[in-house]
Design a protein around this motif. Structure first.
Motif, PDB file in Angstrom:
ATOM      1  N   ASP A 104       0.810  -1.209   0.000  1.00 26.93           N
ATOM      2  CA  ASP A 104       0.000   0.000   0.000  1.00 26.93           C
ATOM      3  C   ASP A 104       0.849   1.266   0.000  1.00 26.93           C
ATOM      4  OD1 ASP A 104      -2.628   1.294   0.237  1.00 26.93           O
ATOM      5  OD2 ASP A 104      -1.910   1.914   2.202  1.00 26.93           O
ATOM      6  N   GLN A 105       2.034   1.216   0.621  1.00 25.12           N
ATOM      7  CA  GLN A 105       2.829   2.427   0.824  1.00 25.12           C
ATOM      8  C   GLN A 105       3.941   2.610  -0.198  1.00 25.12           C
ATOM      9  OE1 GLN A 105       4.177   2.210   4.872  1.00 25.12           O
ATOM     10  NE2 GLN A 105       2.160   2.648   5.738  1.00 25.12           N
ATOM     11  N   LEU A 106       4.558   1.511  -0.662  1.00 24.99           N
ATOM     12  CA  LEU A 106       5.713   1.645  -1.545  1.00 24.99           C
ATOM     13  C   LEU A 106       5.277   2.079  -2.941  1.00 24.99           C
ATOM     14  CD1 LEU A 106       7.903  -1.436  -0.538  1.00 24.99           C
ATOM     15  CD2 LEU A 106       8.067   0.918   0.254  1.00 24.99           C
ATOM     16  N   GLU A 107       6.143   2.808  -3.608  1.00 25.06           N
ATOM     17  CA  GLU A 107       5.853   3.311  -4.947  1.00 25.06           C
ATOM     18  C   GLU A 107       7.062   3.106  -5.851  1.00 25.06           C
ATOM     19  OE1 GLU A 107       4.963   7.397  -4.399  1.00 25.06           O
ATOM     20  OE2 GLU A 107       2.998   7.045  -3.451  1.00 25.06           O
ATOM     21  N   GLY A 108       6.794   3.072  -7.156  1.00 22.23           N
ATOM     22  CA  GLY A 108       7.856   3.056  -8.152  1.00 22.23           C
ATOM     23  C   GLY A 108       8.813   1.890  -8.003  1.00 22.23           C
ATOM     24  N   ASP A 109      10.115   2.198  -8.070  1.00 22.04           N
ATOM     25  CA  ASP A 109      11.146   1.158  -8.015  1.00 22.04           C
ATOM     26  C   ASP A 109      11.159   0.435  -6.672  1.00 22.04           C
ATOM     27  OD1 ASP A 109      11.883   1.791 -10.590  1.00 22.04           O
ATOM     28  OD2 ASP A 109      13.359   3.286  -9.934  1.00 22.04           O
ATOM     29  N   ALA A 151      -1.257  -3.205  -6.497  1.00 23.33           N
ATOM     30  CA  ALA A 151      -0.212  -2.185  -6.409  1.00 23.33           C
ATOM     31  C   ALA A 151       0.501  -2.010  -7.752  1.00 23.33           C
ATOM     32  CB  ALA A 151       0.787  -2.559  -5.315  1.00 23.33           C
ATOM     33  N   LEU A 152       0.732  -3.108  -8.458  1.00 21.46           N
ATOM     34  CA  LEU A 152       1.369  -3.015  -9.769  1.00 21.46           C
ATOM     35  C   LEU A 152       0.478  -2.285 -10.770  1.00 21.46           C
ATOM     36  CD1 LEU A 152       2.919  -6.608 -10.063  1.00 21.46           C
ATOM     37  CD2 LEU A 152       4.148  -4.468  -9.679  1.00 21.46           C
ATOM     38  N   LEU A 153      -0.812  -2.572 -10.745  1.00 22.25           N
ATOM     39  CA  LEU A 153      -1.741  -1.859 -11.637  1.00 22.25           C
ATOM     40  C   LEU A 153      -1.774  -0.368 -11.303  1.00 22.25           C
ATOM     41  CD1 LEU A 153      -4.730  -4.380 -11.775  1.00 22.25           C
ATOM     42  CD2 LEU A 153      -2.927  -4.049 -13.467  1.00 22.25           C
ATOM     43  N   ARG A 154      -1.705  -0.072 -10.020  1.00 27.87           N
ATOM     44  CA  ARG A 154      -1.688   1.340  -9.609  1.00 27.87           C
ATOM     45  C   ARG A 154      -0.440   2.048 -10.141  1.00 27.87           C
ATOM     46  NH1 ARG A 154      -0.753   1.024  -3.867  1.00 27.87           N
ATOM     47  NH2 ARG A 154       1.433   1.183  -4.463  1.00 27.87           N
ATOM     48  N   GLY A 159       2.547   5.865 -13.485  1.00 24.74           N
ATOM     49  CA  GLY A 159       3.747   6.110 -14.272  1.00 24.74           C
ATOM     50  C   GLY A 159       4.932   6.592 -13.468  1.00 24.74           C
ATOM     51  N   ARG A 160       4.955   6.293 -12.145  1.00 25.49           N
ATOM     52  CA  ARG A 160       6.072   6.746 -11.316  1.00 25.49           C
ATOM     53  C   ARG A 160       7.318   5.883 -11.469  1.00 25.49           C
ATOM     54  NH1 ARG A 160       1.699   7.908  -7.517  1.00 25.49           N
ATOM     55  NH2 ARG A 160       1.725   5.699  -7.009  1.00 25.49           N
ATOM     56  N   CYS A 161       7.148   4.643 -11.907  1.00 18.36           N
ATOM     57  CA  CYS A 161       8.285   3.728 -12.024  1.00 18.36           C
ATOM     58  C   CYS A 161       9.145   4.116 -13.233  1.00 18.36           C
ATOM     59  CB  CYS A 161       7.792   2.293 -12.157  1.00 18.36           C
ATOM     60  SG  CYS A 161       9.116   1.074 -12.095  1.00 18.36           S
ATOM     61  N   SER A 162      10.464   3.983 -13.064  1.00 16.59           N
ATOM     62  CA  SER A 162      11.381   4.371 -14.148  1.00 16.59           C
ATOM     63  C   SER A 162      11.323   3.402 -15.324  1.00 16.59           C
ATOM     64  CB  SER A 162      12.810   4.448 -13.599  1.00 16.59           C
ATOM     65  OG  SER A 162      13.206   3.198 -13.058  1.00 16.59           O
ATOM     66  N   ASP A 163      10.948   2.154 -15.062  1.00 16.38           N
ATOM     67  CA  ASP A 163      10.898   1.141 -16.124  1.00 16.38           C
ATOM     68  C   ASP A 163       9.483   0.541 -16.157  1.00 16.38           C
ATOM     69  OD1 ASP A 163      11.255  -0.807 -17.988  1.00 16.38           O
ATOM     70  OD2 ASP A 163      13.083  -1.631 -17.109  1.00 16.38           O
ATOM     71  N   VAL A 167       7.463  -3.303 -14.961  1.00 18.08           N
ATOM     72  CA  VAL A 167       6.215  -3.447 -14.208  1.00 18.08           C
ATOM     73  C   VAL A 167       5.256  -4.354 -14.962  1.00 18.08           C
ATOM     74  CG1 VAL A 167       4.212  -2.216 -13.282  1.00 18.08           C
ATOM     75  CG2 VAL A 167       6.478  -1.200 -13.123  1.00 18.08           C
ATOM     76  N   ARG A 168       5.145  -4.161 -16.270  1.00 16.88           N
ATOM     77  CA  ARG A 168       4.256  -4.999 -17.075  1.00 16.88           C
ATOM     78  C   ARG A 168       4.692  -6.456 -17.044  1.00 16.88           C
ATOM     79  NH1 ARG A 168       0.951  -2.514 -20.915  1.00 16.88           N
ATOM     80  NH2 ARG A 168       1.137  -0.240 -21.008  1.00 16.88           N
ATOM     81  N   ARG A 169       6.020  -6.693 -17.145  1.00 18.06           N
ATOM     82  CA  ARG A 169       6.505  -8.087 -17.140  1.00 18.06           C
ATOM     83  C   ARG A 169       6.211  -8.766 -15.814  1.00 18.06           C
ATOM     84  NH1 ARG A 169      11.056  -5.807 -19.777  1.00 18.06           N
ATOM     85  NH2 ARG A 169      12.243  -5.879 -17.819  1.00 18.06           N
ATOM     86  N   PHE A 170       6.469  -8.055 -14.734  1.00 14.68           N
ATOM     87  CA  PHE A 170       6.226  -8.696 -13.443  1.00 14.68           C
ATOM     88  C   PHE A 170       4.738  -8.842 -13.164  1.00 14.68           C
ATOM     89  CE2 PHE A 170       6.426  -9.095  -8.757  1.00 14.68           C
ATOM     90  CZ  PHE A 170       7.213 -10.239  -8.737  1.00 14.68           C
ATOM     91  N   GLN A 171       3.931  -7.957 -13.724  1.00 13.54           N
ATOM     92  CA  GLN A 171       2.477  -8.124 -13.609  1.00 13.54           C
ATOM     93  C   GLN A 171       2.042  -9.421 -14.283  1.00 13.54           C
ATOM     94  OE1 GLN A 171       0.174  -5.009 -15.471  1.00 13.54           O
ATOM     95  NE2 GLN A 171      -1.594  -6.382 -15.628  1.00 13.54           N
ATOM     96  N   LYS A 172       2.603  -9.734 -15.447  1.00 14.92           N
ATOM     97  CA  LYS A 172       2.281 -10.990 -16.151  1.00 14.92           C
ATOM     98  C   LYS A 172       2.722 -12.194 -15.318  1.00 14.92           C
ATOM     99  CE  LYS A 172       0.590  -9.027 -19.831  1.00 14.92           C
ATOM    100  NZ  LYS A 172      -0.868  -9.117 -20.138  1.00 14.92           N
ATOM    101  N   VAL A 173       3.894 -12.079 -14.669  1.00 17.54           N
ATOM    102  CA  VAL A 173       4.369 -13.180 -13.820  1.00 17.54           C
ATOM    103  C   VAL A 173       3.384 -13.437 -12.689  1.00 17.54           C
ATOM    104  CG1 VAL A 173       6.187 -13.898 -12.220  1.00 17.54           C
ATOM    105  CG2 VAL A 173       6.789 -12.808 -14.392  1.00 17.54           C
ATOM    106  N   VAL A 174       2.932 -12.356 -12.041  1.00 10.99           N
ATOM    107  CA  VAL A 174       1.975 -12.499 -10.936  1.00 10.99           C
ATOM    108  C   VAL A 174       0.665 -13.097 -11.436  1.00 10.99           C
ATOM    109  CG1 VAL A 174       0.610 -11.223  -9.233  1.00 10.99           C
ATOM    110  CG2 VAL A 174       3.011 -10.638  -9.587  1.00 10.99           C
ATOM    111  N   GLU A 175       0.200 -12.682 -12.599  1.00  6.37           N
ATOM    112  CA  GLU A 175      -1.058 -13.207 -13.140  1.00  6.37           C
ATOM    113  C   GLU A 175      -0.946 -14.688 -13.500  1.00  6.37           C
ATOM    114  OE1 GLU A 175      -1.809 -10.578 -16.341  1.00  6.37           O
ATOM    115  OE2 GLU A 175      -2.632  -8.970 -15.064  1.00  6.37           O
ATOM    116  N   ARG A 176       0.213 -15.107 -14.030  1.00  4.86           N
ATOM    117  CA  ARG A 176       0.405 -16.538 -14.327  1.00  4.86           C
ATOM    118  C   ARG A 176       0.436 -17.365 -13.042  1.00  4.86           C
ATOM    119  NH1 ARG A 176       4.040 -14.641 -18.386  1.00  4.86           N
ATOM    120  NH2 ARG A 176       5.812 -14.984 -16.983  1.00  4.86           N
ATOM    121  N   TYR A 177       1.095 -16.830 -12.014  1.00  7.22           N
ATOM    122  CA  TYR A 177       1.138 -17.551 -10.736  1.00  7.22           C
ATOM    123  C   TYR A 177      -0.273 -17.649 -10.136  1.00  7.22           C
ATOM    124  CZ  TYR A 177       2.404 -18.843  -5.989  1.00  7.22           C
ATOM    125  OH  TYR A 177       2.505 -19.502  -4.773  1.00  7.22           O
TER     126      TYR A 177
END
Length: 439
Positions: A104-109, A151-154, A159-163, A167-177
């Motif tokens: 809930d609290q962490l942002e970006g990288d 949190a990843l969708l947020r 758009g705060r993350c530098s890459d 974020v999209r790749r790790f979102q796919k990993v979480v969705e597959r899991y």
């Protein structure tokens, strides 16, 4: 110690946090009302106030867990089958709530850096053998996966993350899991989303069992209230009987003056009884507490805290003294609109012998003001608004100020905070703290 916030348009929330070293604390809520919201029937107002007051108590760690603390909890859970049931539950609850708080609290990288800790948490499934521990772990995993995916969708949206691609790749990993472990991350219809949130809330309650508190009503003032009613009735009856005896001695039985004296004395008897019991009950509740609760941890039988509460409507000298406190901070035109008040007094006594020093006690109260706010007249004025491209009609609600004062006492230190609620029949529009004038 205490904070005030708006939940929605009709609900105010008061959040009280008592650190582990606190033994005694108390606070008063003064709600100062305009004439249209004032109701003089004290007993019925008290009953409605408690019906519209939702309260819950819980325990939580005194300090926010760091990444090192969460890694230590992961290492401890690796020997889950060696831990006792209570130790496993508490460690899992600390780890799960810490991960949810970080999501809930962490942002970006920083949010992406949480992946390593998340992988450690997910690998715990291979270490647990007992059926009960595996079931609890699956509930915690469902909570963590859902909230991390949110949190990843947020982050994608902000758009705060530098890459963003990472974020999209790790979102796919979480969705597959989640698909592999049959964890639902969303639904296409409202009914499915409502069932999903209901299931997640149930998981949260089960995981948070070591933090849950059971509240037991030890005593209330019903017996004292009935005695006061009886005393008021006795005074009224004594008045009526005295008038009847005096008239009988002066004019005799079966006379016209004696008849009228009985009629008028019984009329005043009922008024004396009603006014007397309301006055005495308010005086009693202003001096003594109305309810007394014992608090127990759900997983432990030891009592660790007491809560006492009372509600009353100050009248006469009490109300005048309350207004005199505000005259230094409010304009005379504002204080002149205040015609009544509600006072809610709450006191805590903590026995820390049954409570671990790493936990703090939290008391959440939600006050529903829908019924008194609906007494306000609906006054709406339509105005024209010039916008860059067009003219637009805007409906403006005329608001009524309601003042709220919080008085807190902790270790003989008394603090006051004053708030102005801008409200209408539509609900609470906003809340603003007012600077209190120094004595």
């Amino acid at each position: 110690m205490i904070s005030l916030s708006i939940v929605d348009r009709y609900h105010l929330q008061l959040q009280v946090e008592l650190p582990q070293q606190t033994r005694r604390a108390e606070w008063k809520l003064h709600l100062l009302l305009p004439q249209v919201m004032v109701n003089d029937s004290g007993s019925s107002v008290s009953q409605r106030f408690y019906r519209n007051l939702l309260q819950s108590q819980r325990l939580q760690p005194s300090n926010s867990p760091t990444t090192s603390d969460l890694k230590a909890s992961c290492r401890q859970l690796r020997r889950g089958d060696e831990l006792s049931s209570s130790e496993f539950r508490l460690t899992l609850a600390n780890l799960t709530n810490g991960l949810l708080q970080h999501c809930d609290q962490l942002e970006g990288d920083d949010l992406l850096a949480l992946r390593a800790l998340l992988f450690q948490f997910l690998r715990l499934q291979y270490r647990l053998k007992r059926a009960k521990t595996k079931k609890l772990y699956k509930l915690a995993r469902q909570l963590v996966i859902f909230n991390y995916h949110q949190a990843l969708l947020r982050e994608r949206q902000s758009g705060r993350c530098s890459d963003v691609q990472k974020v999209r790749r790790f979102q796919k990993v979480v969705e597959r899991y989640a698909k592999h472990t049959t964890i639902k991350l969303g639904h296409s219809d409202d009914a499915g989303r409502e069932r999903m949130i209901e299931k997640l809330n149930l998981c949260k309650r089960i995981i948070d069992r070591p933090y849950l508190i059971e509240r037991r009503l030890q005593s209330d003032a019903k017996m004292a209230e009935q005695l006061i009613f009886g005393f008021a009735a006795a005074l009224a009856m004594a008045f009526a009987t005295g008038i009847a005896f005096a008239t009988q001695r002066a004019f005799g039985n079966f006379t016209t003056p004696f008849f009228f004296s009985l009629v008028f004395s019984y009329i005043f008897k009922d008024r004396i009884k009603e006014l007397g019991r309301n006055y005495l009950v308010q005086k009693y509740y202003a001096r003594f507490f109305q309810h007394h609760y014992h608090l127990h941890q759900v997983d432990a039988k030891t009592q660790f805290a007491d809560i006492k509460e009372t509600f009353y409507q100050p009248k006469g000298k009490q109300f005048t003294q309350l207004l005199s406190r505000l005259k230094r901070s409010l304009a005379s035109g504002e204080t002149s609109r205040i015609d009544g008040a509600w006072v809610y007094h709450r006191q805590y006594y903590c026995r820390r012998n049954g409570l671990k020093p790493t936990k703090k006690f939290c008391d959440d109260l939600t006050l529903n003001l829908s019924q008194p706010l609906r007494l306000l007249p609906s006054m709406i004025q339509t105005i024209w608004q010039q916008e860059p491209s067009q003219l637009r009609k805007v409906d403006v609600h005329q608001v009524t100020p309601i003042y709220l004062m919080l008085e807190t006492k902790n270790k003989d230190k008394i603090e006051h905070k004053l708030y102005r609620l801008h409200a209408s029949r539509k609900g609470i529009h906003r809340i603003k703290q007012i600077e209190l004038a120094s004595n």
